[in-house]
Design a protein around this motif. Structure first.
Motif, short mmCIF file in Angstrom:
data_model
loop_
_atom_site.label_atom_id
_atom_site.label_comp_id
_atom_site.label_asym_id
_atom_site.label_seq_id
_atom_site.Cartn_x
_atom_site.Cartn_y
_atom_site.Cartn_z
N ILE A 142 0.84 -1.20 0.00
CA ILE A 142 0.00 0.00 0.00
C ILE A 142 0.88 1.26 0.00
N GLN A 143 1.95 1.25 0.78
CA GLN A 143 2.85 2.40 0.82
C GLN A 143 3.50 2.63 -0.54
N THR A 144 3.84 1.56 -1.24
CA THR A 144 4.41 1.70 -2.59
C THR A 144 3.41 2.34 -3.52
N TRP A 145 2.16 1.92 -3.47
CA TRP A 145 1.12 2.53 -4.30
C TRP A 145 1.01 4.02 -4.00
N MET A 146 1.10 4.38 -2.73
CA MET A 146 1.00 5.80 -2.36
C MET A 146 2.22 6.58 -2.86
N ASP A 147 3.40 5.98 -2.71
CA ASP A 147 4.62 6.65 -3.16
C ASP A 147 4.63 6.84 -4.67
N GLU A 148 3.95 5.97 -5.39
CA GLU A 148 3.85 6.08 -6.85
C GLU A 148 2.75 7.04 -7.28
N GLY A 149 2.05 7.63 -6.31
CA GLY A 149 1.01 8.59 -6.63
C GLY A 149 -0.31 7.96 -7.03
N LYS A 150 -0.48 6.68 -6.81
CA LYS A 150 -1.71 5.99 -7.21
C LYS A 150 -2.80 6.07 -6.15
N LEU A 151 -2.41 6.41 -4.93
CA LEU A 151 -3.33 6.58 -3.82
C LEU A 151 -2.90 7.80 -3.01
N ALA A 152 -3.83 8.40 -2.30
CA ALA A 152 -3.49 9.49 -1.39
C ALA A 152 -2.60 8.97 -0.26
N GLN A 153 -1.79 9.84 0.29
CA GLN A 153 -0.88 9.45 1.37
C GLN A 153 -1.63 9.40 2.70
N VAL A 154 -1.75 8.20 3.25
CA VAL A 154 -2.23 8.00 4.61
C VAL A 154 -1.34 6.92 5.22
N ASP A 155 -1.46 6.71 6.52
CA ASP A 155 -0.67 5.66 7.17
C ASP A 155 -1.29 4.31 6.81
N PRO A 156 -0.59 3.44 6.06
CA PRO A 156 -1.19 2.17 5.65
C PRO A 156 -1.62 1.31 6.81
N ARG A 157 -0.88 1.35 7.91
CA ARG A 157 -1.22 0.50 9.07
C ARG A 157 -2.58 0.88 9.63
N HIS A 158 -2.79 2.18 9.81
CA HIS A 158 -4.06 2.62 10.38
C HIS A 158 -5.19 2.53 9.37
N LEU A 159 -4.85 2.59 8.09
CA LEU A 159 -5.85 2.33 7.06
C LEU A 159 -6.41 0.92 7.20
N VAL A 160 -5.51 -0.07 7.35
CA VAL A 160 -5.96 -1.46 7.51
C VAL A 160 -6.75 -1.62 8.80
N PHE A 161 -6.27 -0.99 9.89
CA PHE A 161 -7.02 -1.06 11.15
C PHE A 161 -8.44 -0.50 10.96
N SER A 162 -8.54 0.60 10.24
CA SER A 162 -9.86 1.22 10.06
C SER A 162 -10.78 0.33 9.23
N ILE A 163 -10.21 -0.39 8.26
CA ILE A 163 -11.01 -1.32 7.47
C ILE A 163 -11.52 -2.45 8.36
N TRP A 164 -10.65 -2.96 9.21
CA TRP A 164 -11.11 -4.00 10.15
C TRP A 164 -12.23 -3.47 11.03
N ALA A 165 -12.04 -2.26 11.57
CA ALA A 165 -13.03 -1.71 12.51
C ALA A 165 -14.37 -1.45 11.84
N THR A 166 -14.34 -0.86 10.65
CA THR A 166 -15.60 -0.47 10.01
C THR A 166 -16.36 -1.65 9.43
N THR A 167 -15.66 -2.72 9.08
CA THR A 167 -16.36 -3.88 8.53
C THR A 167 -16.80 -4.84 9.62
N GLN A 168 -15.94 -5.15 10.57
CA GLN A 168 -16.28 -6.11 11.62
C GLN A 168 -17.32 -5.56 12.59
N HIS A 169 -17.49 -4.26 12.62
CA HIS A 169 -18.54 -3.65 13.44
C HIS A 169 -19.90 -4.28 13.14
#
Length: 203
Positions: A142-169
């Protein structure tokens, strides 16, 4: 099951083990590890307590068996994230797979959450040996995709955590979700999460 034999389990033995594990999944997901008892599992399985103890040494072995079975299933959606794919498609696909698991495997989600809330006493080796290397690998992608400009820059670790939180809810808080929503939750959740993550990650 007693040691000292390599004889293949009979159909009845396989059926009974399956009954016990399915019943235990209900009991553990409803009451947690500490609140669950062998008597509850026996009642749910329609078997006697001595019959349960023929197949498993006790509550902990049943719980560990369920967690071991769950771990591979739990990792699969993250494993499927493809470094060579379109970044937005891959991440939104991961969100959808996790949401599908909340819909299709709510008992497993609550079992996993309960174990983590207790400090992962039986699952910590799996988290270290299986989840952490995979998590690091996918975050690097994910960080490589962001560094290549394909995604906005966010912290990949917390992005994954947020996906877990919002879906498993939607599994872990299912009773609350169904009281508060008038429609079937997963369709509207899928649309909202797609919109939210698409907006967050658009370069």
């Amino acid at each position: 099951m007693p040691d000292g034999t390599s004889k293949k389990p009979s159909r009845i033995q396989m059926r009974n083990r399956s009954l016990i594990l399915d019943a235990a999944l209900d009991v553990f997901s409803a009451h947690g590890y500490r609140g669950a008892t062998l008597d509850q599992i026996a009642d749910a399985a329609g078997l006697s307590k001595p019959n349960i103890l023929y197949y498993f040494s006790g509550k902990e072995e049943i719980h560990v068996t369920l967690l071991n079975q769950l771990m591979e299933t739990w990792l699969d959606p993250l494993v499927e994230m493809d470094a060579s794919g379109d970044p937005m498609t891959e991440l939104l696909g991961y969100v959808q797979r996790k949401l599908d698991m909340s819909r299709d495997l709510p008992r497993e989600s609550r079992l996993f959450a309960g174990e983590i809330l207790q400090g992962a006493p039986r699952m910590l080796p799996h988290l270290r040996a299986d989840l952490k290397p995979l998590f690091n690998e996918k975050c690097a992608i994910i960080q490589t995709w962001m560094d290549e400009g394909k995604l906005a820059q966010v912290d990949p670790r917390h992005l994954v955590f947020s996906i877990w939180a919002t879906t498993q809810h939607y599994a872990d808080f299912d009773s609350q979700v169904r009281v508060l929503l008038d429609d079937e939750p997963h369709g509207s959740a899928a649309r909202f999460l797609d919109q939210m993550y698409r907006s967050l990650l658009a370069p």
